[in-house]
Design a protein around this motif. Structure first.
Motif, PDB file in Angstrom:
ATOM      1  N   ALA A 167      51.478  44.373  39.629  1.00  0.00           N
ATOM      2  CA  ALA A 167      51.210  45.158  38.422  1.00  0.00           C
ATOM      3  C   ALA A 167      50.122  44.504  37.569  1.00  0.00           C
ATOM      4  CB  ALA A 167      52.498  45.316  37.611  1.00  0.00           C
ATOM      5  N   VAL A 168      50.164  43.183  37.449  1.00  0.00           N
ATOM      6  CA  VAL A 168      49.152  42.488  36.658  1.00  0.00           C
ATOM      7  C   VAL A 168      47.783  42.606  37.322  1.00  0.00           C
ATOM      8  CG1 VAL A 168      48.418  40.210  35.845  1.00  0.00           C
ATOM      9  CG2 VAL A 168      50.803  40.895  35.629  1.00  0.00           C
ATOM     10  N   ALA A 169      47.743  42.478  38.638  1.00  0.00           N
ATOM     11  CA  ALA A 169      46.464  42.622  39.339  1.00  0.00           C
ATOM     12  C   ALA A 169      45.919  44.039  39.203  1.00  0.00           C
ATOM     13  CB  ALA A 169      46.644  42.250  40.808  1.00  0.00           C
ATOM     14  N   ALA A 170      46.801  45.029  39.183  1.00  0.00           N
ATOM     15  CA  ALA A 170      46.347  46.417  39.003  1.00  0.00           C
ATOM     16  C   ALA A 170      45.773  46.611  37.608  1.00  0.00           C
ATOM     17  CB  ALA A 170      47.515  47.370  39.243  1.00  0.00           C
ATOM     18  N   GLN A 171      46.397  46.003  36.599  1.00  0.00           N
ATOM     19  CA  GLN A 171      45.840  46.097  35.250  1.00  0.00           C
ATOM     20  C   GLN A 171      44.472  45.435  35.167  1.00  0.00           C
ATOM     21  OE1 GLN A 171      48.772  44.362  32.664  1.00  0.00           O
ATOM     22  NE2 GLN A 171      49.975  46.241  32.510  1.00  0.00           N
ATOM     23  N   ALA A 172      44.339  44.278  35.811  1.00  0.00           N
ATOM     24  CA  ALA A 172      43.048  43.594  35.791  1.00  0.00           C
ATOM     25  C   ALA A 172      41.984  44.404  36.527  1.00  0.00           C
ATOM     26  CB  ALA A 172      43.188  42.207  36.416  1.00  0.00           C
ATOM     27  N   ALA A 173      42.392  45.095  37.577  1.00  0.00           N
ATOM     28  CA  ALA A 173      41.413  45.880  38.345  1.00  0.00           C
ATOM     29  C   ALA A 173      40.878  47.050  37.537  1.00  0.00           C
ATOM     30  CB  ALA A 173      42.049  46.374  39.640  1.00  0.00           C
ATOM     31  N   THR A 174      41.687  47.573  36.605  1.00  0.00           N
ATOM     32  CA  THR A 174      41.202  48.692  35.789  1.00  0.00           C
ATOM     33  C   THR A 174      40.053  48.284  34.859  1.00  0.00           C
ATOM     34  OG1 THR A 174      42.869  48.201  34.090  1.00  0.00           O
ATOM     35  CG2 THR A 174      43.476  49.774  35.824  1.00  0.00           C
ATOM     36  N   LEU A 175      39.918  46.970  34.611  1.00  0.00           N
ATOM     37  CA  LEU A 175      38.817  46.502  33.769  1.00  0.00           C
ATOM     38  C   LEU A 175      37.518  46.370  34.545  1.00  0.00           C
ATOM     39  CD1 LEU A 175      40.741  43.749  31.757  1.00  0.00           C
ATOM     40  CD2 LEU A 175      40.193  46.082  31.026  1.00  0.00           C
ATOM     41  N   GLY A 176      37.607  46.442  35.880  1.00  0.00           N
ATOM     42  CA  GLY A 176      36.399  46.360  36.690  1.00  0.00           C
ATOM     43  C   GLY A 176      35.796  44.964  36.730  1.00  0.00           C
ATOM     44  N   LEU A 177      36.620  43.919  36.595  1.00  0.00           N
ATOM     45  CA  LEU A 177      36.127  42.544  36.581  1.00  0.00           C
ATOM     46  C   LEU A 177      36.678  41.776  37.776  1.00  0.00           C
ATOM     47  CD1 LEU A 177      36.626  41.709  32.784  1.00  0.00           C
ATOM     48  CD2 LEU A 177      34.520  42.438  33.926  1.00  0.00           C
ATOM     49  N   PRO A 178      35.947  40.769  38.270  1.00  0.00           N
ATOM     50  CA  PRO A 178      36.478  39.932  39.354  1.00  0.00           C
ATOM     51  C   PRO A 178      37.750  39.220  38.911  1.00  0.00           C
ATOM     52  CG  PRO A 178      34.114  39.587  39.065  1.00  0.00           C
ATOM     53  CD  PRO A 178      34.570  40.404  37.895  1.00  0.00           C
ATOM     54  N   ILE A 179      38.663  39.003  39.857  1.00  0.00           N
ATOM     55  CA  ILE A 179      39.964  38.414  39.552  1.00  0.00           C
ATOM     56  C   ILE A 179      40.081  37.070  40.272  1.00  0.00           C
ATOM     57  CG2 ILE A 179      42.459  38.713  39.655  1.00  0.00           C
ATOM     58  CD1 ILE A 179      41.988  41.733  39.789  1.00  0.00           C
ATOM     59  N   THR A 180      40.464  36.052  39.522  1.00  0.00           N
ATOM     60  CA  THR A 180      40.733  34.722  40.074  1.00  0.00           C
ATOM     61  C   THR A 180      42.216  34.431  39.931  1.00  0.00           C
ATOM     62  OG1 THR A 180      38.524  33.891  39.545  1.00  0.00           O
ATOM     63  CG2 THR A 180      40.257  32.249  39.874  1.00  0.00           C
ATOM     64  N   ALA A 181      42.828  33.916  40.986  1.00  0.00           N
ATOM     65  CA  ALA A 181      44.251  33.584  40.981  1.00  0.00           C
ATOM     66  C   ALA A 181      44.402  32.073  40.951  1.00  0.00           C
ATOM     67  CB  ALA A 181      44.945  34.161  42.208  1.00  0.00           C
ATOM     68  N   GLU A 182      45.234  31.585  40.028  1.00  0.00           N
ATOM     69  CA  GLU A 182      45.535  30.155  39.937  1.00  0.00           C
ATOM     70  C   GLU A 182      46.856  29.862  40.648  1.00  0.00           C
ATOM     71  OE1 GLU A 182      43.804  28.523  35.815  1.00  0.00           O
ATOM     72  OE2 GLU A 182      45.375  30.031  35.543  1.00  0.00           O
ATOM     73  N   GLY A 183      47.009  28.621  41.070  1.00  0.00           N
ATOM     74  CA  GLY A 183      48.264  28.204  41.671  1.00  0.00           C
ATOM     75  C   GLY A 183      48.440  28.623  43.109  1.00  0.00           C
ATOM     76  N   VAL A 184      47.356  28.712  43.886  1.00  0.00           N
ATOM     77  CA  VAL A 184      47.449  29.051  45.308  1.00  0.00           C
ATOM     78  C   VAL A 184      47.873  27.781  46.059  1.00  0.00           C
ATOM     79  CG1 VAL A 184      46.255  29.999  47.300  1.00  0.00           C
ATOM     80  CG2 VAL A 184      45.601  30.722  44.993  1.00  0.00           C
ATOM     81  N   GLU A 185      49.103  27.774  46.553  1.00  0.00           N
ATOM     82  CA  GLU A 185      49.633  26.561  47.179  1.00  0.00           C
ATOM     83  C   GLU A 185      49.996  26.732  48.644  1.00  0.00           C
ATOM     84  OE1 GLU A 185      52.847  25.109  44.858  1.00  0.00           O
ATOM     85  OE2 GLU A 185      51.605  24.645  43.103  1.00  0.00           O
ATOM     86  N   THR A 186      50.095  27.945  49.141  1.00  0.00           N
ATOM     87  CA  THR A 186      50.443  28.159  50.550  1.00  0.00           C
ATOM     88  C   THR A 186      49.556  29.249  51.136  1.00  0.00           C
ATOM     89  OG1 THR A 186      52.126  29.828  50.047  1.00  0.00           O
ATOM     90  CG2 THR A 186      52.841  27.518  50.082  1.00  0.00           C
ATOM     91  N   ALA A 187      49.500  29.270  52.468  1.00  0.00           N
ATOM     92  CA  ALA A 187      48.724  30.301  53.157  1.00  0.00           C
ATOM     93  C   ALA A 187      49.361  31.678  52.967  1.00  0.00           C
ATOM     94  CB  ALA A 187      48.616  29.958  54.641  1.00  0.00           C
ATOM     95  N   HIS A 188      50.687  31.722  52.820  1.00  0.00           N
ATOM     96  CA  HIS A 188      51.367  32.999  52.590  1.00  0.00           C
ATOM     97  C   HIS A 188      50.939  33.594  51.252  1.00  0.00           C
ATOM     98  CE1 HIS A 188      55.420  35.367  52.711  1.00  0.00           C
ATOM     99  NE2 HIS A 188      54.372  36.121  52.975  1.00  0.00           N
ATOM    100  N   ILE A 189      50.870  32.765  50.222  1.00  0.00           N
ATOM    101  CA  ILE A 189      50.392  33.243  48.907  1.00  0.00           C
ATOM    102  C   ILE A 189      48.953  33.721  49.018  1.00  0.00           C
ATOM    103  CG2 ILE A 189      49.849  32.518  46.553  1.00  0.00           C
ATOM    104  CD1 ILE A 189      52.216  30.667  46.629  1.00  0.00           C
TER     105      ILE A 189
END
Length: 399
Positions: A330-352
């Motif tokens: 849901a948060v990623a969908a809200q960010a996508a509506t702004l039309g801006l690139p999205i960076t994710a913090e806390g990537v710790e596993t290949a599954h994530i």
């Protein structure tokens, strides 16, 4: 129950000595009190040795008194001489005991003087988790002394393009290795600096060191710095950052200023003025910790951000909890509506990482790609001709 005979005898000797002292010699009340305080009963081997010394001295001086009596006859003067000799024996005994006590006291003081500094150094401070006033004040003072001496150093966390695996930039972090406190967590450092009014000096010291280090790196790499919510109230913040770029010679187009959602709360007008001033100089802007405060999308559309960063608290558990995955979606969908690139913090596993690609994230950072590193390691990675990484294991072997 009556007191032990040894104690009674000791006190009797003390009282007899004080009586003869008072009647035979003109002494002051202070001297009598001193003698009464020093002439305390002693026990054990030292008591037996003291009794032997006392009896020997008494016999000696009584012999001298009898010799005087045999030569001068028996009279009041002879009695006075005999009492004087007996009291002199007691005085010698008391003086020897006073000397022994004085020696013990001096030895105890010397041991205490030698023990205290080493003990103070050996006893560790209270844990950092304890909110003690003296702990807080001591850490503030340590920060005041450490900022001018370069105790706070910049570390760098790589940011990876999820499509190609290439390093696109670094985020600047603060590290403080103290002799007593050890490695102080960055959150603790920022919190104390904000309360002590040292956040501006701390930011300037860390940012200037990071910008001077990164200005010789690949021009395609960006450098992200974080703005504290306390700094948002500084009307000269934009001018300070621009002056820092001029002093270090770092290109404004390569610097990215991250402003958290918490810093925007209640500071809408200040944030707009700050971002306009920085944007006019070519500085890029990123919204940090997106999804933590529920800020309205209409407010975000009015702000000139270039990128959005989803908070690590929404990312780290998406491979374990379906509920966390729904929230992150849901948060990623809200960010996508702004039309801006999205960076994710806390990537710790290949599954994530696979989930984030499905959510439309373009950039990621976290321990899956590598832990934060000092300037020496970041310099080697930034100058490498090929900066493709496939995960933490691969990067550790390559580095």
């Amino acid at each position: 129950m009556p007191p032990p005979a040894r104690k009674v005898n000791s006190r009797a000797r003390v009282n007899a000595s004080l009586t003869l002292w008072r009647h035979c010699l003109p002494v002051s009340r202070k001297s009598r009190n001193t003698a009464r305080r020093k002439a305390q009963p002693i026990r054990g081997p030292r008591a037996r040795a003291a009794r032997v010394e006392f009896i020997s001295g008494a016999i000696l001086f009584l012999s001298l008194g009898l010799l005087v009596l045999s030569q001068s006859g028996f009279g009041a003067g002879s009695l006075l001489a005999l009492a004087f000799c007996f009291n002199l024996a007691l005085l010698v005994f008391s003086w020897r005991r006073y000397r022994d006590v004085n020696r013990l006291e001096k030895a105890r003081k010397r041991r205490r003087a030698r023990w205290q500094p080493s003990a103070m150094q050996a006893v560790p401070p209270a844990p950092l988790s304890l909110a003690l006033p003296d702990r807080h004040a001591a850490m503030k003072q340590a920060m005041r002394e450490g900022i001018p001496t370069g105790a706070f150093t910049p570390w760098f966390e790589r940011q990876i393009d999820l499509a190609s695996g290439r390093v696109t930039g670094f985020e600047v972090l603060t590290r403080w290795q103290h002799d007593v406190y050890g490695q102080v967590p960055m959150e603790r450092v920022i919190a104390v600096a904000e309360q002590a009014g040292l956040i501006e000096d701390l930011s300037h010291a860390v940012f200037s060191g990071a910008l001077r280090e990164a200005r010789a790196w690949d021009p395609a790499l960006t450098l992200s710095i974080n703005i504290s919510p306390v700094q948002m109230h500084d009307p000269w913040l934009a001018e300070r950052l621009i002056r820092l770029l001029v002093e270090t010679g770092f290109p404004a187009s390569r610097m990215e200023v991250e402003i958290s959602e918490r810093a925007l709360a209640g500071n809408g007008d200040i944030a707009i003025n700050l971002m306009n001033s920085l944007g006019n100089q070519g500085v890029r802007l990123a919204l940090d910790d997106f999804g933590t405060t529920g800020i309205a999308l209409d407010e975000l559309r009015a702000l000139p951000f270039h990128r959005i960063k989803i908070d690590r608290s929404l990312i780290q558990t998406i491979d374990q909890s379906p509920r966390a995955l729904q929230v992150a979606t849901a948060v990623a969908a809200q960010a996508a509506t702004l039309g801006l690139p999205i960076t994710a913090e806390g990537v710790e596993t290949a599954h994530i990482l696979r989930h984030l690609k499905d959510l439309g994230c373009t950039t990621g950072q976290g321990w899956h790609f590598g832990k934060p590193m000092p300037a020496e390691e970041a310099r080697k990675l930034a100058r490498a001709p090929l900066r493709v990484v496939g995960g933490w294991e691969h990067q550790r072997k390559a580095g």
